[in-house]
Design a protein around this motif. Structure first.
Motif, PDB file in Angstrom:
ATOM      1  N   TYR A  41      -1.423   0.320  -9.886  1.00 12.82           N
ATOM      2  CA  TYR A  41      -1.433  -0.822  -8.982  1.00 12.82           C
ATOM      3  C   TYR A  41      -2.773  -1.001  -8.269  1.00 12.82           C
ATOM      4  O   TYR A  41      -2.820  -1.340  -7.086  1.00 12.82           O
ATOM      5  N   PHE A  42      -3.853  -0.750  -8.988  1.00 10.76           N
ATOM      6  CA  PHE A  42      -5.177  -0.992  -8.414  1.00 10.76           C
ATOM      7  C   PHE A  42      -5.290  -2.445  -7.945  1.00 10.76           C
ATOM      8  O   PHE A  42      -4.664  -3.343  -8.508  1.00 10.76           O
ATOM      9  N   GLN A  58       0.806  -1.213   0.000  1.00 16.80           N
ATOM     10  CA  GLN A  58       0.000   0.000   0.000  1.00 16.80           C
ATOM     11  C   GLN A  58       0.845   1.273   0.000  1.00 16.80           C
ATOM     12  O   GLN A  58       0.306   2.380  -0.158  1.00 16.80           O
ATOM     13  N   ARG A  59       2.154   1.157   0.153  1.00 22.86           N
ATOM     14  CA  ARG A  59       3.014   2.345   0.121  1.00 22.86           C
ATOM     15  C   ARG A  59       3.166   2.916  -1.282  1.00 22.86           C
ATOM     16  O   ARG A  59       3.568   4.071  -1.437  1.00 22.86           O
ATOM     17  N   TRP A  60       2.873   2.120  -2.297  1.00 17.90           N
ATOM     18  CA  TRP A  60       2.890   2.674  -3.644  1.00 17.90           C
ATOM     19  C   TRP A  60       1.747   3.679  -3.790  1.00 17.90           C
ATOM     20  O   TRP A  60       0.632   3.435  -3.333  1.00 17.90           O
ATOM     21  N   PRO A  61       1.984   4.799  -4.462  1.00 18.07           N
ATOM     22  CA  PRO A  61       0.950   5.847  -4.511  1.00 18.07           C
ATOM     23  C   PRO A  61      -0.291   5.461  -5.311  1.00 18.07           C
ATOM     24  O   PRO A  61      -1.347   6.077  -5.130  1.00 18.07           O
ATOM     25  N   SER A  62      -0.185   4.479  -6.181  1.00 18.92           N
ATOM     26  CA  SER A  62      -1.336   4.112  -7.014  1.00 18.92           C
ATOM     27  C   SER A  62      -2.009   2.827  -6.555  1.00 18.92           C
ATOM     28  O   SER A  62      -2.886   2.310  -7.247  1.00 18.92           O
ATOM     29  N   GLY A  98       3.068  12.423 -13.559  1.00 18.82           N
ATOM     30  CA  GLY A  98       4.490  12.154 -13.411  1.00 18.82           C
ATOM     31  C   GLY A  98       4.853  11.446 -12.121  1.00 18.82           C
ATOM     32  O   GLY A  98       6.015  11.101 -11.913  1.00 18.82           O
ATOM     33  N   VAL A  99       3.869  11.231 -11.243  1.00 20.00           N
ATOM     34  CA  VAL A  99       4.139  10.522  -9.990  1.00 20.00           C
ATOM     35  C   VAL A  99       4.425   9.051 -10.261  1.00 20.00           C
ATOM     36  O   VAL A  99       5.228   8.416  -9.561  1.00 20.00           O
ATOM     37  N   ILE A 100       3.780   8.494 -11.271  1.00 22.14           N
ATOM     38  CA  ILE A 100       4.076   7.133 -11.704  1.00 22.14           C
ATOM     39  C   ILE A 100       4.666   7.189 -13.104  1.00 22.14           C
ATOM     40  O   ILE A 100       4.452   8.154 -13.844  1.00 22.14           O
TER      41      ILE A 100
END
Length: 362
Positions: free
Chosen positions: A213-214, A176-180, A204-206
């Motif tokens: 990563y839903f 869950q630490r990934w922003p997406s 640009g965040v990913i």
């Protein structure tokens, strides 16, 4: 009959000490020499990981046979490279992961810092075929409340850096630490789904669409819905259960969509709570019921999932096997309970890992 494919990530470990080994390049080089395995194994974010992907299958017995074969082949290539494979969703022993070479992984390490360094987590992703993007988005919208139950059934990561986390699936918390990452609200249409993905990439965040990563997403490469909530499962039978239930959820959702049944309107906030509860509890404590979002015994929640997909599983001939595997998990415990029981019996995380190497092949 919808086809199903499974991707599993395996941990490379020293067969004697249980410590993770950064030998993925060597293992992949061995696999590349085998014509049958050239398109099966892939590198992952860390050098201590090895991924394989099955071919799409219509029958669950065929899928199980391929998962078992891939695990055995991974073990053979690993042994030739001086290590072993373990179907563990986190390393029980302390580890300092090394990021694999490549522009993509280098970008991730620079962008996300320590969050990338700590992402030595291993999952099981299930691809289920769909007829169109419209059907796929309708499915993604309708399966969200049920995904936490898959997380609880697959929970296989109680230890982290040498300590008991008190979670059954700590992998999911690290992920869950990934922003997406995480659950999603209903998109309602394929156009809105693709617009949301494009907007996220444009920030640009990913880096690109591959970093969407839903918990459930449309695959970039295949005409499938990809369900990504499960820990890699200690036993092949549990991985087959994840694929069986995933196909049942997709088929049930598609039928509901065609019948005009609206998605259950839970907010992302509630879905995140259900996901957290599943990660904490596994099958050992209460879970949140996907319909009511109230705490209930795991037996009740698993039974609700089986009831929800009953018609689809009956039509595919998978209902009795799914019931039997769920009952076995509820009675004997999944990977998290097995690991804790091994730790209690041996007092050694090294022994936990080395014994799980054997379980991976059973």
């Amino acid at each position: 009959m919808r086809t199903v494919g499974v991707e599993e990530e395996l941990l490379l470990v020293d067969p004697e000490t249980g410590e993770p080994q950064a030998l993925s390049a060597a293992v992949l080089a061995r696999a590349a020499q085998d014509d049958a395995d050239q398109d099966v194994f892939e590198k992952e974010l860390h050098n201590q990981m090895l991924e394989f992907a099955t071919h799409p299958q219509s029958g669950m017995e065929d899928l199980r046979a391929e998962i078992v074969r891939c695990r055995k082949e991974a073990a053979r290539h690993a042994e030739q490279s001086g290590c072993a494979v373990a179907a563990l969703a986190t390393s029980p022993l302390p580890v300092s992961p090394s990021v694999a070479a490549g522009r993509r992984y280098h970008w991730m390490a620079e962008q996300y810092g320590i969050a990338t360094q700590e992402q030595l987590v291993l999952g099981c992703h299930v691809h289920v075929s769909v007829e169109s993007d419209d059907e796929a988005v309708a499915v993604v919208d309708r399966i969200q409340p049920w995904l936490s139950v898959l997380s609880a059934l697959s929970a296989n990561s109680p230890f982290w850096q040498g300590k008991d986390t008190l979670y059954s699936s700590y992998r999911s918390r690290v992920w869950q630490r990934w922003p997406s990452a995480g659950p999603t609200e209903p998109f309602r249409s394929a156009e809105r789904y693709h617009r949301r993905v494009a907007d996220m990439v444009a920030t640009g965040v990913i880096l690109d669409e591959g970093m969407i990563y839903f918990d459930a997403r449309l695959s970039r490469r295949y005409p499938t819905v990809e369900i990504r909530v499960s820990d890699v499962c200690l036993h092949a039978d549990t991985a087959v259960l994840m694929a069986t239930l995933a196909r049942g959820l997709v088929e049930t959702a598609a039928r509901d969509w065609r019948a005009g049944v609206e998605p259950v309107g839970h907010s992302v906030s509630l879905l995140r709570l259900a996901s957290w509860r599943a990660a904490r509890s596994g099958l050992s404590e209460e879970l949140l019921h996907p319909v009511t979002m109230r705490r209930m015994p795991p037996e009740t929640v698993v039974r609700a999932l089986l009831c929800h997909v009953e018609d689809a599983l009956a039509d595919s001939g998978d209902l009795e096997r799914a019931r039997e595997t769920c009952a076995a998990l509820l009675h004997g415990g999944g990977g998290a309970r097995v690991q804790r029981e091994l730790m209690e019996r041996t007092g050694s995380l090294r022994d936990v890992v080395t014994e799980c190497v054997r379980h991976t092949q059973s």
